[in-house]
Design an enzyme around this catalytic site. Structure first.
Site, mmCIF file in Angstrom:
data_model
loop_
_atom_site.group_PDB
_atom_site.id
_atom_site.type_symbol
_atom_site.label_atom_id
_atom_site.label_comp_id
_atom_site.label_asym_id
_atom_site.label_seq_id
_atom_site.Cartn_x
_atom_site.Cartn_y
_atom_site.Cartn_z
ATOM 1 N N HIS A 1 48.224 35.600 47.203
ATOM 2 C CA HIS A 1 48.039 37.049 47.314
ATOM 3 C C HIS A 1 48.234 37.436 48.769
ATOM 4 O O HIS A 1 48.544 36.594 49.606
ATOM 5 C CB HIS A 1 46.640 37.436 46.832
ATOM 6 C CG HIS A 1 45.562 36.542 47.367
ATOM 7 N ND1 HIS A 1 44.959 36.723 48.584
ATOM 8 C CD2 HIS A 1 45.020 35.402 46.858
ATOM 9 C CE1 HIS A 1 44.078 35.768 48.794
ATOM 10 N NE2 HIS A 1 44.093 34.936 47.769
ATOM 11 N N THR B 1 40.756 37.212 51.318
ATOM 12 C CA THR B 1 39.315 37.140 51.067
ATOM 13 C C THR B 1 38.495 37.760 52.198
ATOM 14 O O THR B 1 37.587 38.558 51.951
ATOM 15 C CB THR B 1 38.886 35.679 50.862
ATOM 16 O OG1 THR B 1 39.566 35.161 49.713
ATOM 17 C CG2 THR B 1 37.386 35.572 50.648
ATOM 18 N N LYS C 1 31.972 30.337 49.315
ATOM 19 C CA LYS C 1 32.717 30.492 50.569
ATOM 20 C C LYS C 1 31.819 31.081 51.645
ATOM 21 O O LYS C 1 31.085 32.048 51.390
ATOM 22 C CB LYS C 1 33.920 31.407 50.372
ATOM 23 C CG LYS C 1 35.020 30.869 49.494
ATOM 24 C CD LYS C 1 36.182 31.863 49.445
ATOM 25 C CE LYS C 1 37.323 31.356 48.591
ATOM 26 N NZ LYS C 1 38.452 32.327 48.531
ATOM 27 N N HIS D 1 44.588 30.110 42.451
ATOM 28 C CA HIS D 1 45.586 29.544 43.362
ATOM 29 C C HIS D 1 46.259 28.319 42.761
ATOM 30 O O HIS D 1 47.474 28.147 42.874
ATOM 31 C CB HIS D 1 44.939 29.163 44.698
ATOM 32 C CG HIS D 1 44.805 30.293 45.660
ATOM 33 N ND1 HIS D 1 45.887 30.923 46.220
ATOM 34 C CD2 HIS D 1 43.707 30.906 46.176
ATOM 35 C CE1 HIS D 1 45.469 31.882 47.032
ATOM 36 N NE2 HIS D 1 44.150 31.896 47.013
#
Length: 570
Positions: free
Chosen positions: A511, A79, A161, A330
């Site tokens: 990932h 991210t 986030k 996730h």
């Protein structure tokens, strides 16, 4: 010759754009909106096509321009690095964002990508609020827009986030806002402002997170219509804490009734009223599609309250990152009903946002791009059930195997300081004390890791500093390597293999690798002077910032290595 040709094409497309009367301002859109969908693989554009409405993904594809072969040109695909590269046009080798966190040799501890202990929270908890872009070493396209307009343009980032908001917004941003699960509010830090604007405080007081969590998460469509996904109850999905099975409906009122394990005390800037810590687990909303809905709500309020794109001659920018797709992915994996339902609901949220943009600045007056910060692997259990190659590795077990081998060979000592982001951090002072050569020890560790299950190849920091690759795995690792922050040995996993954080239990997905399922992401442009079309020409995520800069006729970000995508500029 190739560079000369690209330059010539770029020059050709610039002439019509600037053909106007003397004394007129440079033609620019009223508003630029960057949309990042966290963990969105390219194939999600089409996997759920039959179930999408007409106002979201279908509108962007039907009216905009799609680059069908857009990839990240570095690893790791996480991210933080993903958002930073999109907006800086630079790889981690230049912008310094090598992960969501990394081992800091100077302090001897892990550091978080947006961590900044020199600033204070504004509107939220200490843990959530001490954040800024100080780790990012180059400017963003938003920074350059601010510079080009003598700081008259507004540039605002928002996300659930912190890293999805702060890194896109940049260093000179007007504001960046992110979600604090301890109080269900959007927060910021003193890096940006001493106290929240009145409209943000008013939005927070509506307690929308609690409202979204007051109803069960049921499927948007009848469950039988989710034919693009696996069965609802499969062993490789993770349940919410408090659930017996990972199945619909998810009882959000009950699941959010218990507070989080630890609630950090809230702190406030002088004179500011801050929501109190909630007795409920409002952080749960991140792992539901309603975190995206809350983000869209806040984006719409930002457009309205800040009057973005509504000042004559001034271009503003809004960077929106939808994070719940990542949390859901996730936990449940890309083939789950939960993932599909999240994208169907996101499609509706996108439709709301695009409609609000049209209403705010007029149709065709905003330039919008949509992409992703990374993709994701299929769940290991799903692949294995279908006899497809897959597996998982554990960071702790890999670290311990290296530590044990070095102890046997060279004696006692803490040889491995850290193992993260598939990178080994060696104890360099100990190596020096023992008289061991750093480069030779790196090569030794690389050889020790290579036979481990799931490892495709290893490469040392010395090799990455002394050699150059123009393609392949070496190029991807070289572009993601920043010597002051990266490890001593970097590991590449086999296709289908992933870091399993709860190893040997492997649930959901993650990932971070070099393979196409992690690097191949959507790239759509829509709106101002964008003609409908698509291209299969291979392009890179770092080209986005350069393309936006070309649309705006401003300088590209300071570390940018991208090139303008001439097919969408014609």
């Amino acid at each position: 010759m190739k560079k000369i040709f690209l330059f010539a094409l770029t020059a050709l497309v610039a002439v019509p754009a600037l053909a106007q009367k003397a004394g007129q301002p440079v033609p620019r859109p009223k508003l630029v909106v960057g949309i990042v969908v966290d963990q969105m693989r390219y194939d999600y554009l089409y996997r759920y096509w039959a179930k999408y409405g007409t106002g979201g993904f279908r509108r962007l594809l039907g009216q905009g321009f799609s680059f069908e072969s857009c990839n990240f040109n570095f690893v790791p695909t996480y991210t933080g690095p993903g958002h930073a590269s999109i907006y800086t046009g630079a790889t981690p080798a230049v912008n310094g964002i090598i992960g969501n966190n990394w081992f800091e040799r100077e302090s001897g501890r892990d550091t978080y990508v947006t961590e900044d202990k020199t600033v204070q929270p504004v509107g939220g908890s200490l843990a959530a609020g001490q954040m800024s872009p100080r780790h990012m070493l180059s400017t963003t396209i938003g920074d350059e827009l601010r510079l080009a307009t003598n700081f008259q343009s507004k540039v605002i980032g928002l996300s659930m986030k912190d890293r999805g908001s702060i890194l896109p917004a940049g260093h000179a941003a007007t504001a960046a806002y992110w979600y604090d699960g301890t109080n269900g509010a959007f927060t910021t830090s003193t890096f940006y402002m001493p106290q929240l604007p009145g409209w943000v405080a008013a939005f927070n007081q509506q307690e929308r997170a609690a409202q979204y969590l007051s109803k069960p998460w049921e499927t948007l469509l009848p469950l039988a219509q989710y034919t693009e996904s696996t069965a609802d109850d499969v062993p490789w999905e993770s349940s919410f804490r408090g659930e017996k099975t990972p199945t619909f409906p998810h009882d959000l009122p009950s699941l959010s009734a218990a507070p989080p394990a630890a609630v950090t005390a809230l702190t406030t800037a002088a004179g500011e009223t801050t929501p109190k810590a909630s007795p409920r687990n409002l952080d749960l909303i991140r792992s539901t599609p309603f975190g995206n809905s809350l983000t869209a709500d806040f984006a719409l309020e930002t457009l309205r309250a800040e009057q973005l794109g509504q000042r004559p001659g001034i271009t503003d920018m809004l960077a929106v990152s939808f994070s719940s797709t990542d949390y859901v992915g996730h936990q449940f994996g890309p083939n789950s009903v939960e993932a599909q339902d999240t994208y169907l609901r996101l499609d509706r949220d996108l439709a709301r946002l695009l409609s609000a943009i049209d209403k705010a600045v007029g149709k065709g007056n905003a330039l919008v791009f949509l992409t992703a910060d990374h993709g994701a692997a299929n769940a290991v259990g799903f692949l294995q059930e279908h006899r497809l190659p897959a597996g998982g590795v554990g960071n702790i077990s890999m670290r311990d195997s290296v530590q044990l081998a070095l102890t046997r060979r060279h004696g006692p000592g803490k040889w491995v300081l850290d193992f993260g982001n598939l990178q080994v951090y060696l104890n360099r002072p100990l190596l020096a004390k023992k008289g061991l050569d750093l480069a030779k020890t790196q090569a030794e560790v690389a050889a020790l890791l290579l036979p481990l299950p799931g490892v495709a190849q290893t490469r040392t920091a010395t090799d990455l500093q002394n050699a150059h690759w123009s393609e392949g795995q070496g190029m991807l690792q070289e572009n993601g390597f920043f010597a002051p922050r990266s490890g001593d040995v970097l590991v590449t996993l086999l296709p289908g293999w992933l870091e399993a954080y709860s190893y040997p239990v492997i649930k959901g997905t993650t990932h971070g690798t070099t393979w196409a399922y992690d690097t191949h992401v959507p790239l759509l442009f829509w709106g101002w002077r964008v003609k409908h079309g698509e291209s299969a020409t291979p392009v890179r995520v770092v080209d986005i910032a350069a393309t936006v800069a070309r649309f705006l006729h401003i300088q590209e970000p300071s570390g940018s290595s991208g090139v303008p995508l001439v097919e969408v500029l014609k």
